[in-house]
Motif scaffolding. Structure first.
Motif, PDB file in Angstrom:
ATOM      1  N   PHE A 127     -10.372  -1.746  -2.125  1.00  0.00           N
ATOM      2  CA  PHE A 127     -10.852  -2.970  -1.484  1.00  0.00           C
ATOM      3  C   PHE A 127     -11.991  -3.621  -2.269  1.00  0.00           C
ATOM      4  O   PHE A 127     -12.159  -4.832  -2.238  1.00  0.00           O
ATOM      5  N   GLY A 128     -12.769  -2.806  -2.935  1.00  0.00           N
ATOM      6  CA  GLY A 128     -13.910  -3.350  -3.662  1.00  0.00           C
ATOM      7  C   GLY A 128     -13.581  -3.785  -5.078  1.00  0.00           C
ATOM      8  O   GLY A 128     -14.191  -4.711  -5.603  1.00  0.00           O
ATOM      9  N   PHE A 129     -12.596  -3.092  -5.683  1.00  0.00           N
ATOM     10  CA  PHE A 129     -12.296  -3.387  -7.082  1.00  0.00           C
ATOM     11  C   PHE A 129     -10.824  -3.719  -7.317  1.00  0.00           C
ATOM     12  O   PHE A 129     -10.400  -3.890  -8.467  1.00  0.00           O
ATOM     13  N   GLY A 130     -10.051  -3.792  -6.274  1.00  0.00           N
ATOM     14  CA  GLY A 130      -8.651  -4.202  -6.405  1.00  0.00           C
ATOM     15  C   GLY A 130      -7.768  -3.219  -7.130  1.00  0.00           C
ATOM     16  O   GLY A 130      -6.737  -3.599  -7.691  1.00  0.00           O
ATOM     17  N   GLN A 131      -8.150  -1.958  -7.131  1.00  0.00           N
ATOM     18  CA  GLN A 131      -7.366  -0.949  -7.844  1.00  0.00           C
ATOM     19  C   GLN A 131      -6.198  -0.423  -7.011  1.00  0.00           C
ATOM     20  O   GLN A 131      -6.148  -0.610  -5.800  1.00  0.00           O
ATOM     21  N   ARG A 132      -5.299   0.264  -7.697  1.00  0.00           N
ATOM     22  CA  ARG A 132      -4.112   0.819  -7.057  1.00  0.00           C
ATOM     23  C   ARG A 132      -4.313   2.309  -6.753  1.00  0.00           C
ATOM     24  O   ARG A 132      -4.345   3.132  -7.659  1.00  0.00           O
ATOM     25  N   HIS A 133      -4.488   2.602  -5.479  1.00  0.00           N
ATOM     26  CA  HIS A 133      -4.646   3.996  -5.070  1.00  0.00           C
ATOM     27  C   HIS A 133      -3.964   4.218  -3.721  1.00  0.00           C
ATOM     28  O   HIS A 133      -3.806   3.274  -2.946  1.00  0.00           O
ATOM     29  N   ALA A 164       3.831  12.258  -1.283  1.00  0.00           N
ATOM     30  CA  ALA A 164       4.985  11.716  -2.007  1.00  0.00           C
ATOM     31  C   ALA A 164       5.627  10.583  -1.205  1.00  0.00           C
ATOM     32  O   ALA A 164       6.056   9.567  -1.774  1.00  0.00           O
ATOM     33  N   LEU A 165       5.697  10.771   0.092  1.00  0.00           N
ATOM     34  CA  LEU A 165       6.238   9.713   0.947  1.00  0.00           C
ATOM     35  C   LEU A 165       5.392   8.450   0.827  1.00  0.00           C
ATOM     36  O   LEU A 165       5.921   7.339   0.695  1.00  0.00           O
ATOM     37  N   ALA A 166       4.075   8.639   0.867  1.00  0.00           N
ATOM     38  CA  ALA A 166       3.173   7.494   0.760  1.00  0.00           C
ATOM     39  C   ALA A 166       3.361   6.766  -0.567  1.00  0.00           C
ATOM     40  O   ALA A 166       3.276   5.534  -0.639  1.00  0.00           O
ATOM     41  N   GLU A 167       3.646   7.528  -1.607  1.00  0.00           N
ATOM     42  CA  GLU A 167       3.862   6.923  -2.935  1.00  0.00           C
ATOM     43  C   GLU A 167       5.051   5.981  -2.943  1.00  0.00           C
ATOM     44  O   GLU A 167       5.077   5.008  -3.695  1.00  0.00           O
ATOM     45  N   THR A 168       6.049   6.298  -2.107  1.00  0.00           N
ATOM     46  CA  THR A 168       7.252   5.465  -2.108  1.00  0.00           C
ATOM     47  C   THR A 168       6.997   4.076  -1.535  1.00  0.00           C
ATOM     48  O   THR A 168       7.820   3.184  -1.675  1.00  0.00           O
ATOM     49  N   PHE A 169       5.869   3.925  -0.882  1.00  0.00           N
ATOM     50  CA  PHE A 169       5.514   2.615  -0.335  1.00  0.00           C
ATOM     51  C   PHE A 169       4.562   1.852  -1.247  1.00  0.00           C
ATOM     52  O   PHE A 169       4.456   0.638  -1.163  1.00  0.00           O
ATOM     53  N   LEU A 170       3.846   2.565  -2.075  1.00  0.00           N
ATOM     54  CA  LEU A 170       2.758   1.946  -2.841  1.00  0.00           C
ATOM     55  C   LEU A 170       3.279   1.014  -3.934  1.00  0.00           C
ATOM     56  O   LEU A 170       3.928   1.457  -4.882  1.00  0.00           O
ATOM     57  N   PRO A 171       2.987  -0.270  -3.827  1.00  0.00           N
ATOM     58  CA  PRO A 171       3.434  -1.239  -4.834  1.00  0.00           C
ATOM     59  C   PRO A 171       2.891  -0.913  -6.217  1.00  0.00           C
ATOM     60  O   PRO A 171       1.823  -0.322  -6.352  1.00  0.00           O
ATOM     61  N   ARG A 172       3.632  -1.313  -7.243  1.00  0.00           N
ATOM     62  CA  ARG A 172       3.231  -1.034  -8.622  1.00  0.00           C
ATOM     63  C   ARG A 172       1.996  -1.813  -9.028  1.00  0.00           C
ATOM     64  O   ARG A 172       1.117  -1.293  -9.682  1.00  0.00           O
ATOM     65  N   GLN A 173       1.975  -3.073  -8.680  1.00  0.00           N
ATOM     66  CA  GLN A 173       0.866  -3.924  -9.114  1.00  0.00           C
ATOM     67  C   GLN A 173      -0.383  -3.652  -8.274  1.00  0.00           C
ATOM     68  O   GLN A 173      -0.316  -3.590  -7.045  1.00  0.00           O
ATOM     69  N   ALA A 174      -1.485  -3.508  -8.984  1.00  0.00           N
ATOM     70  CA  ALA A 174      -2.737  -3.121  -8.331  1.00  0.00           C
ATOM     71  C   ALA A 174      -3.142  -4.044  -7.178  1.00  0.00           C
ATOM     72  O   ALA A 174      -3.455  -3.548  -6.087  1.00  0.00           O
ATOM     73  N   PRO A 175      -3.171  -5.346  -7.379  1.00  0.00           N
ATOM     74  CA  PRO A 175      -3.622  -6.214  -6.277  1.00  0.00           C
ATOM     75  C   PRO A 175      -2.731  -6.077  -5.045  1.00  0.00           C
ATOM     76  O   PRO A 175      -3.220  -6.081  -3.919  1.00  0.00           O
ATOM     77  N   ARG A 176      -1.435  -5.930  -5.296  1.00  0.00           N
ATOM     78  CA  ARG A 176      -0.502  -5.786  -4.176  1.00  0.00           C
ATOM     79  C   ARG A 176      -0.680  -4.427  -3.498  1.00  0.00           C
ATOM     80  O   ARG A 176      -0.569  -4.304  -2.277  1.00  0.00           O
ATOM     81  N   ALA A 177      -0.948  -3.407  -4.293  1.00  0.00           N
ATOM     82  CA  ALA A 177      -1.179  -2.080  -3.736  1.00  0.00           C
ATOM     83  C   ALA A 177      -2.417  -2.067  -2.850  1.00  0.00           C
ATOM     84  O   ALA A 177      -2.430  -1.463  -1.773  1.00  0.00           O
ATOM     85  N   ALA A 178      -3.454  -2.732  -3.313  1.00  0.00           N
ATOM     86  CA  ALA A 178      -4.688  -2.795  -2.526  1.00  0.00           C
ATOM     87  C   ALA A 178      -4.456  -3.545  -1.219  1.00  0.00           C
ATOM     88  O   ALA A 178      -4.971  -3.172  -0.157  1.00  0.00           O
ATOM     89  N   ARG A 179      -3.644  -4.586  -1.304  1.00  0.00           N
ATOM     90  CA  ARG A 179      -3.357  -5.365  -0.106  1.00  0.00           C
ATOM     91  C   ARG A 179      -2.465  -4.569   0.854  1.00  0.00           C
ATOM     92  O   ARG A 179      -2.608  -4.672   2.074  1.00  0.00           O
TER      93      ARG A 179
END
Length: 289
Positions: A127-133, A164-179
């Motif tokens: 949320f603070g730096f827009g990273q993908r986690h 692993a399940l959570a990973e299947t939802f996480l978007p590739r692009q960082a800004p989208r992942a953060a959102r």
DNA sequence: CAGTCGTGGGG
DNA sequence: TCCCCAAGACT
């Protein structure tokens, strides 16, 4: 395959997200870090006012670091779990001393700060730096467990399978992942709630495995209920509540009137001292310097 | 891993 | 009323 779920949740978030102050443009990583500490086990509604007071009073980590830790405890008010205030103060000191006063953007550096666990580190970085986690708080865990695994509640501890399940939802692009992190958290907070989920209002009800299975009840071990009345925690809270309202040290005999059971009072006092939440001087007890 | 750590509001 | 539990971290 989960991209459709993600897209629908993101679209829903775009129109239904609550206007929370720490989500507004221009919010600094430090302000977000304050919100994340306060939101650990504390509902949004109770965080709003204290958060605004904190960001006004301590706009940068150095400002908080320059004050006695007792001021952080006092300003924490009745948010609960006051050790968080102490840890946030210590985090501010560490940021001031080791990171040139700037909240680190590196996940490992964040994780190393006092009071910052896996969740908070990922949240600040996201949320603070827009990273993908992966940002796995109780809301996100419940949402993906229901949608993806068809189970009502996530397990007590985070498993590799759940990650692993959570990973299947996480978007590739960082800004989208953060959102996605913010959106899935929001969905869990206001729609896919623990007790009475509002499935009729859910943007992904047609893709929910739990709904498709007929909402099977939790089959795992029963949740341990939190007891509180009469516990040491309540006693500690009562003692600290007195000291928050006092500017001068309070003699032991007077402080003892805050709690009927003397043995428990003494035990709470020792615990609070050990935690650094209070200090002891010749004139009595007070918030720490 | 299970226990500990506050406080208050909603079902 | 009573019970649940809420953007967890630490030991």
């Amino acid at each position: 395959m989960n991209s459709a779920v993600v897209s629908a949740v993101l679209r829903w978030y775009g129109s239904e997200a609550r206007d929370l102050p720490w989500r507004r443009p221009g919010t600094t990583p430090w302000q977000i870090m304050i919100s994340e500490f306060m939101l650990q086990q504390t509902p949004v509604a109770r965080v709003l006012e204290p958060w605004q007071r904190w960001v006004d009073r301590w706009p940068v980590p150095a400002a908080l670091a320059a004050e006695p830790s007792g001021e952080a405890v006092r300003a924490w008010g009745r948010l609960g779990y006051p050790r968080r205030a102490l840890r946030l103060h210590r985090a501010a000191v560490a940021i001031d001393q080791d990171h040139d006063g700037e909240v680190p953007a590196d996940l490992a550096a964040l994780r190393a700060l006092p009071g910052v666990g896996d969740y908070t580190a990922a949240a600040v970085a996201g949320f603070g730096f827009g990273q993908r986690h992966l940002v796995l708080d109780t809301n996100v865990r419940r949402v993906i467990t229901r949608i993806g695994a068809g189970v009502q509640y996530p397990a007590t501890s985070l498993s590799a399978a759940e990650r692993a399940l959570a990973e299947t939802f996480l978007p590739r692009q960082a800004p989208r992942a953060a959102r996605w992190a913010a959106a899935s958290m929001e969905l869990g907070a206001v729609v896919c709630t623990a007790r009475s989920p509002r499935c009729d209002d859910c943007p992904v009800r047609s893709r929910c495995a739990w709904r498709a299975a007929g909402y099977p009840a939790w089959a795992g071990p029963p949740r341990l209920g939190q007891t509180y009345t009469g516990t040491d925690r309540q006693c500690r809270g009562a003692v600290l509540a007195v000291l928050r309202e006092r500017d001068e040290p309070v003699p032991s005999e007077e402080l003892a009137t805050a709690w009927p059971d003397h043995d428990q009072f003494e035990r709470a006092l020792a615990g609070l001292l050990a935690d650094g939440l209070i200090s002891e001087g010749p004139a009595g007890y007070a918030l720490p310097i």
